[in-house]
Motif scaffolding. Structure first.
Motif, PDB file in Angstrom:
ATOM      1  N   ASP A 173      37.706  43.036  37.222  1.00 26.85           N
ATOM      2  CA  ASP A 173      37.544  42.530  38.577  1.00 26.85           C
ATOM      3  C   ASP A 173      38.006  41.086  38.678  1.00 26.85           C
ATOM      4  O   ASP A 173      38.665  40.697  39.644  1.00 26.85           O
ATOM      5  CB  ASP A 173      36.068  42.645  38.978  1.00 26.85           C
ATOM      6  N   ARG A 174      37.693  40.259  37.669  1.00 22.42           N
ATOM      7  CA  ARG A 174      38.142  38.872  37.680  1.00 22.42           C
ATOM      8  C   ARG A 174      39.667  38.789  37.559  1.00 22.42           C
ATOM      9  O   ARG A 174      40.315  38.013  38.265  1.00 22.42           O
ATOM     10  CB  ARG A 174      37.488  38.098  36.525  1.00 22.42           C
ATOM     11  N   SER A 175      40.241  39.587  36.683  1.00 25.06           N
ATOM     12  CA  SER A 175      41.692  39.565  36.512  1.00 25.06           C
ATOM     13  C   SER A 175      42.394  40.057  37.767  1.00 25.06           C
ATOM     14  O   SER A 175      43.437  39.520  38.170  1.00 25.06           O
ATOM     15  CB  SER A 175      42.096  40.438  35.315  1.00 25.06           C
ATOM     16  N   ARG A 176      41.817  41.069  38.387  1.00 22.01           N
ATOM     17  CA  ARG A 176      42.423  41.591  39.610  1.00 22.01           C
ATOM     18  C   ARG A 176      42.372  40.541  40.722  1.00 22.01           C
ATOM     19  O   ARG A 176      43.343  40.372  41.471  1.00 22.01           O
ATOM     20  CB  ARG A 176      41.703  42.870  40.050  1.00 22.01           C
ATOM     21  N   THR A 177      41.267  39.821  40.831  1.00 20.36           N
ATOM     22  CA  THR A 177      41.166  38.763  41.835  1.00 20.36           C
ATOM     23  C   THR A 177      42.221  37.690  41.602  1.00 20.36           C
ATOM     24  O   THR A 177      42.895  37.231  42.535  1.00 20.36           O
ATOM     25  CB  THR A 177      39.760  38.129  41.808  1.00 20.36           C
ATOM     26  N   THR A 178      42.365  37.276  40.328  1.00 15.45           N
ATOM     27  CA  THR A 178      43.362  36.260  39.991  1.00 15.45           C
ATOM     28  C   THR A 178      44.762  36.725  40.367  1.00 15.45           C
ATOM     29  O   THR A 178      45.557  35.966  40.937  1.00 15.45           O
ATOM     30  CB  THR A 178      43.303  35.932  38.495  1.00 15.45           C
ATOM     31  N   LEU A 179      45.066  37.975  40.071  1.00 13.91           N
ATOM     32  CA  LEU A 179      46.390  38.522  40.388  1.00 13.91           C
ATOM     33  C   LEU A 179      46.604  38.580  41.903  1.00 13.91           C
ATOM     34  O   LEU A 179      47.618  38.093  42.417  1.00 13.91           O
ATOM     35  CB  LEU A 179      46.517  39.914  39.770  1.00 13.91           C
ATOM     36  N   GLU A 180      45.652  39.164  42.609  1.00 10.87           N
ATOM     37  CA  GLU A 180      45.848  39.423  44.032  1.00 10.87           C
ATOM     38  C   GLU A 180      45.869  38.148  44.871  1.00 10.87           C
ATOM     39  O   GLU A 180      46.420  38.144  45.973  1.00 10.87           O
ATOM     40  CB  GLU A 180      44.761  40.377  44.533  1.00 10.87           C
ATOM     41  N   GLN A 181      45.283  37.066  44.368  1.00  9.04           N
ATOM     42  CA  GLN A 181      45.258  35.838  45.144  1.00  9.04           C
ATOM     43  C   GLN A 181      46.398  34.882  44.802  1.00  9.04           C
ATOM     44  O   GLN A 181      46.499  33.811  45.402  1.00  9.04           O
ATOM     45  CB  GLN A 181      43.898  35.142  44.976  1.00  9.04           C
ATOM     46  N   ARG A 182      47.246  35.252  43.868  1.00  4.98           N
ATOM     47  CA  ARG A 182      48.421  34.426  43.607  1.00  4.98           C
ATOM     48  C   ARG A 182      49.449  34.628  44.715  1.00  4.98           C
ATOM     49  O   ARG A 182      49.647  35.736  45.213  1.00  4.98           O
ATOM     50  CB  ARG A 182      49.058  34.813  42.261  1.00  4.98           C
ATOM     51  N   ASP A 183      50.102  33.554  45.099  1.00  5.07           N
ATOM     52  CA  ASP A 183      51.106  33.636  46.160  1.00  5.07           C
ATOM     53  C   ASP A 183      52.197  34.643  45.822  1.00  5.07           C
ATOM     54  O   ASP A 183      52.702  35.349  46.706  1.00  5.07           O
ATOM     55  CB  ASP A 183      51.724  32.254  46.395  1.00  5.07           C
TER      56      ASP A 183
END
Length: 336
Positions: free
Chosen positions: A90-100
């Motif tokens: 979940d943390r990795s997915r958040t980091t990925l999805e919030q990158r420009d």
């Protein structure tokens, strides 16, 4: 880019440098503590970097690149403070999805896919692939896989491959890693984390400036005590509030929560303090656990501090005690 929080100072402004591991580019590398092996090439991609963000191989990163630039993979191996694949996925997915770079990414499936990694007997891992409309990258992918109480996270990107094609490459990379033989009980099936049905509410919390030793050490000894307890049922986490790149808040009840910092395995725990329970004062302890098992205690609060307040506190580095193994170091200035 993976943001790292090293040690206990928490440099929140920028990622910290990692050391190169002294392994020839044409040789494989075996992780001493898990037995996992990363070879010089995986699925036709050459390993181009192998680094450690700690001094003890508790947070290792390997990068692989196809010669024609058609696909790349980054493999992380770390020892999380909270041993839960779904949480770190979940943390990795958040980091990925919030990158420009990936803001236009569309997941190929509504939910992450649970699967059994090589050698596993249960679907204890999660993966998800994304298609991206426009831009220099056509697809990206993410997987999180348990290795005992360690976790492997794989990220892949491809300029020309479709999400379906990249999913096949992701599975090939997973198959190309030399996994250690599983030991002990099989890892539980992975269930993606969902948002909590209710939100925590916070009163104004103030640090308690006059502390006795027991309250001051409660954050440090809690993690060590938990590690000595017999293994029980895995907690069922939910995500509280909107996730941020810097942190996500997870909980199993309304009396405590865990703040997972970035996506690198480090957590801050907020829980009723030992003295607060004895004296029925309602005070809360705060502790930070690093990937090497080091635990730091921060000042106790008279109420549950909010995530924003906690983030500021931890970023300040104002620890009152540090526990490493059986050794506890107390800040003399914190004893009054």
């Amino acid at each position: 880019m993976r943001w790292l929080i090293m040690g206990l100072a928490l440099a929140v402004a920028s990622p910290l440098a990692a050391r190169d591991l002294p392994v020839p580019a044409d040789k494989g590398w075996q992780h001493a503590q898990t037995g996992l092996v990363l070879t010089a090439q995986i699925d036709g991609m050459r390993r181009t970097a192998l680094t450690d963000a700690t001094a003890s191989e508790h947070d290792v990163m390997a990068q692989y690149q196809a010669a024609d630039g058609s696909v790349s993979a980054t493999i992380y191996l770390f020892h999380p403070a909270a041993d839960d694949v779904a949480l770190w996925f979940d943390r990795s997915r958040t980091t990925l999805e919030q990158r420009d770079l990936f803001r236009n990414a569309a997941p190929a499936s509504a939910d992450p896919v649970a699967f059994a990694a090589p050698g596993a007997s249960t679907p204890s891992a999660l993966r998800q692939v994304y298609g991206i409309a426009g831009g220099a990258i056509r697809s990206t992918a993410l997987a999180a896989i348990p290795v005992g109480d360690w976790i492997v996270v794989i990220r892949m990107t491809a300029p020309t491959l479709t999400a379906t094609q990249l999913d096949a490459r992701l599975q090939a990379v997973i198959g190309g890693i030399r996994w250690p033989k599983p030991e002990g009980m099989p890892a539980p099936a992975a269930v993606p984390i969902v948002a909590c049905t209710t939100a925590l509410h916070f009163a104004k919390a103030q640090p308690i400036t006059t502390l006795d030793i027991l309250s001051m050490l409660s954050g440090s000894i809690a993690a060590s005590a938990a590690k000595s307890e017999p293994a029980g049922p895995r907690p069922v986490w939910c995500r509280d509030g909107e996730p941020r790149v810097e942190y996500g808040v997870y909980r199993t009840d309304e009396r405590s929560y865990v703040m997972a910092l970035y996506d690198a395995g480090r957590t801050v725990s907020v829980f009723p303090s030992i003295m607060g329970q004895i004296e029925k004062s309602g005070s809360y302890a705060v502790s930070l656990t690093d990937v090497d098992g080091t635990t730091s205690a921060f000042p106790t609060f008279d109420h549950m501090p909010s995530p924003k307040q906690l983030w500021s506190l931890v970023g300040s580095g104002k620890r009152v005690a540090v526990s490493t193994g059986n050794r506890v170091t107390i800040d003399a200035n914190a004893v009054k």
